[in-house]
Scaffold this active site. Structure first.
Site, short mmCIF file in Angstrom:
data_model
loop_
_atom_site.label_atom_id
_atom_site.label_comp_id
_atom_site.label_asym_id
_atom_site.label_seq_id
_atom_site.Cartn_x
_atom_site.Cartn_y
_atom_site.Cartn_z
N GLU A 47 13.30 17.91 9.40
CA GLU A 47 13.40 16.96 10.53
C GLU A 47 14.38 17.45 11.59
O GLU A 47 14.19 17.18 12.79
CB GLU A 47 13.83 15.58 10.02
CG GLU A 47 12.78 14.85 9.20
CD GLU A 47 12.81 15.21 7.72
OE1 GLU A 47 13.57 16.12 7.34
OE2 GLU A 47 12.08 14.56 6.94
N PHE A 109 15.12 1.54 -1.19
CA PHE A 109 14.82 2.96 -1.31
C PHE A 109 14.65 3.60 0.08
O PHE A 109 13.92 3.10 0.92
CB PHE A 109 13.52 3.15 -2.11
CG PHE A 109 13.09 4.57 -2.23
CD1 PHE A 109 13.84 5.50 -2.94
CD2 PHE A 109 11.91 5.00 -1.61
CE1 PHE A 109 13.43 6.82 -3.04
CE2 PHE A 109 11.51 6.32 -1.69
CZ PHE A 109 12.27 7.24 -2.42
N GLN A 110 15.34 4.68 0.31
CA GLN A 110 15.31 5.44 1.56
C GLN A 110 15.68 4.59 2.77
O GLN A 110 15.10 4.72 3.84
CB GLN A 110 13.96 6.12 1.76
CG GLN A 110 13.73 7.27 0.76
CD GLN A 110 12.58 8.19 1.12
OE1 GLN A 110 11.63 7.77 1.78
NE2 GLN A 110 12.66 9.44 0.69
N LYS A 159 8.83 -0.84 8.69
CA LYS A 159 7.45 -0.63 8.28
C LYS A 159 6.58 -1.85 8.56
O LYS A 159 5.44 -1.72 9.02
CB LYS A 159 7.42 -0.29 6.78
CG LYS A 159 6.04 0.04 6.24
CD LYS A 159 6.13 0.39 4.76
CE LYS A 159 4.76 0.59 4.14
NZ LYS A 159 4.10 1.82 4.58
#
Length: 555
Positions: A47, A109-110, A159
């Site tokens: 990235e 998570f993440q 998301k």
């Protein structure tokens, strides 16, 4: 319409043609939408490299670069690239995935607070919490990134926001309360600057990267020729004026030429345009241009007076201010000053030992001789300074380097971005072995997409610039700077990725190797130049010294 689809349509409306990035679960909706778009996505292998590539694309074209990353480590890996763009005022929009809104703050998570992390290194950033604000946010981000003093803008996309249904209603215009970059300079200040210029006997123009960002090179040359005044540049200002122009003295600062440094130190007037007076440019600030009054033109009012005392501040766009300023100037011959500067130029040229050994300066001279129109990117360190000294840039956006943050690993992915923007041009990355190793994985990207970047490694098996400092100021105590990679073959590494590798150990092999590389147009080429290990960059102004307190070597 799914918000992710609307987002991609918005990017198409902004004229985005290329995006650099890596997908992940939190941004998978956007990638799904991108699948049906004509926008080309370049899948990088890291990235950080994606952001550097978007940055290189932006610097080469003047357009806004775009990079994608997912949440958590994907997002945090972008930070170095974002900070690099921020320090050099490069227009970027970086979009990161984020966990669903309901999970934000729960250590899901993440999950990472990327808007909080990047707040000090972005021009602005957003966490989109309302799907209906998404399109306005995108419009604002592109507007902010590219106007006034350009810079990176980050949009963090939960998301569930990208999964929501929204209407596609992309705003044609944007009006941001409190964000009105001042483009026109104050008329009275411009006249005051003109009066100082006409009174001056030893004027110098200091051109920074802002000249290039505002497309003001033509106006700069006209002003310089009208006064007339010699022009020195910052590292980021290389290309603001053709370096073959008789009035252009090249860059000043820690590794600027003696004649350029002497000129600004003896000037009685400095007209600084689009520069921030970094410590690498000024040397010891209290000793900078001691006899000069200073006119400072900059679109960012925060830069005026930040590092150097200013007599005439002019806030405005360089292109507009220079075009206005030249109207009040009449030609005035300053023969004594002209002769003095030209004598310095004749007495103190850039030089290095020419004894048949393979020296890095010779390699760069040969690159320039064979491909003077190439777009040149650099890594950071000795390779960067030699490239700045020996590759004469003829146009804006031809020389791309990490000036402010000094990011090792920048040059190769930046070259990749520039090559994507200009597939028919030659793009050369002047690299050090240490810097190139920091993003070497992008060879896989270049091979995958047939991006024919040429990487010229000036391989001295050291972290060269730090070693130079250890030699000169730390009694040759080479602590942790020897890379000890004598047995390592960049040629074989390149071949392992599917690229072309060449090793050069003699001066007599340089030209043939470069010619061979320049004829390859469908693969990246890595040339490992095994240069003199203890070669130093001279001249050099030690840290904390004034610009005329210069170290040099006997040649």
């Amino acid at each position: 319409m799914r918000a992710a689809d609307a987002l991609v349509k918005a990017l198409e409306a902004e004229g985005v043609e290329h995006i650099f990035g890596i997908p992940g679960g939190a941004i998978i909706e956007v990638y799904d939408a991108l699948y049906d778009s004509n926008i080309e996505h370049i899948l990088t292998r890291h990235e950080q490299a994606a952001v550097h590539a978007a940055d290189g694309y932006a610097r080469a074209t003047g357009k806004t670069g775009v990079a994608f990353a997912t949440s958590g480590p994907g997002a945090t890996n972008t930070v170095t690239g974002i900070a690099t763009a921020y320090m050099d005022s490069s227009p970027l929009v970086v979009m990161t995935g984020q966990v669903p809104r309901a999970l934000i703050g729960n250590d899901a998570f993440q999950e990472a607070d990327i808007t909080g992390i990047t707040m000090p290194v972005t021009k602005h950033n957003y966490l989109v919490t309302d799907p209906n604000s998404l399109l306005t946010t995108v419009r604002e981000a592109f507007h902010i990134a590219s106007t006034g003093r350009p810079g990176p803008v980050l949009i963090d996309l939960p998301k569930d926001v990208t999964m929501a249904d929204i209407e596609f209603d992309y705003p044609p215009k944007i009006d941001l309360v409190g964000y009105k970059p001042k483009m026109k300079g104050h008329p009275k200040q411009i006249k005051r600057a003109a009066e100082l210029i006409m009174k001056s006997e030893r004027p110098v123009i200091l051109a920074g990267g802002g000249v290039i960002l505002s497309n003001a090179s033509e106006e700069l040359v006209k002003l310089a020729e009208t006064i007339p005044a010699f022009v020195v540049t910052t590292l980021m200002g290389k290309g603001a004026m053709p370096e073959t122009h008789p009035l252009c003295l090249g860059f000043i600062g820690m590794h600027g030429s003696k004649y350029a440094n002497y000129t600004i130190m003896e000037a009685d007037l400095v007209i600084a345009v689009g520069c921030r007076f970094s410590d690498r440019t000024t040397g010891r600030v209290s000793g900078f241009a001691p006899y000069a009054k200073v006119v400072h033109i900059d679109v960012d009012p925060a830069e005026i007076g930040k590092n150097v005392r200013v007599d005439v501040p002019i806030v405005g766009d360089a292109k507009q201010v220079l075009a206005e300023l030249v109207k009040y100037i009449k030609y005035k011959q300053r023969k004594e000053w002209e002769n003095k500067v030209n004598e310095w130029r004749k007495t103190y040229p850039l030089r290095y030992k020419k004894d048949g050994k393979l020296r890095p300066q010779y390699v760069i001279e040969k690159v320039y001789e064979l491909k003077p129109d190439a777009i040149v990117t650099t890594e950071v360190g000795q390779n960067q300074m030699w490239a700045a000294q020996y590759f004469k840039v003829s146009r804006p956006r031809q020389f791309i380097s990490s000036g402010g943050l000094g990011t090792m690993g920048f040059g190769f992915p930046a070259a990749m971005g520039a090559q994507v923007a200009f597939p028919d041009k030659t793009v050369v990355d002047i690299a050090g072995d240490g810097s190139f190793l920091m993003n070497i994985q992008e060879l896989a990207t270049c091979v995958d997409y047939r991006i024919p970047v040429k990487v010229c490694i000036l391989n001295n098996m050291f972290l060269g610039m730090v070693r130079q400092w250890q030699q000169l100021f730390y009694d040759e105590r080479y602590s942790a700077t020897c890379l000890r990679c004598k047995e390592m073959s960049f040629e074989k590494i390149a071949e392992g990725f599917g690229a072309v590798g060449i090793t050069v150990e003699k001066e007599t092999e340089v030209e043939d190797a470069l010619k061979e590389a320049f004829e390859i147009n469908d693969l990246p080429v890595v040339i490992d130049f095994r240069v003199e290990r203890l070669e130093n960059v001279y001249p050099m102004v030690p840290a904390g010294a004034a610009l005329n307190e210069i170290l040099d070597e006997e040649v």
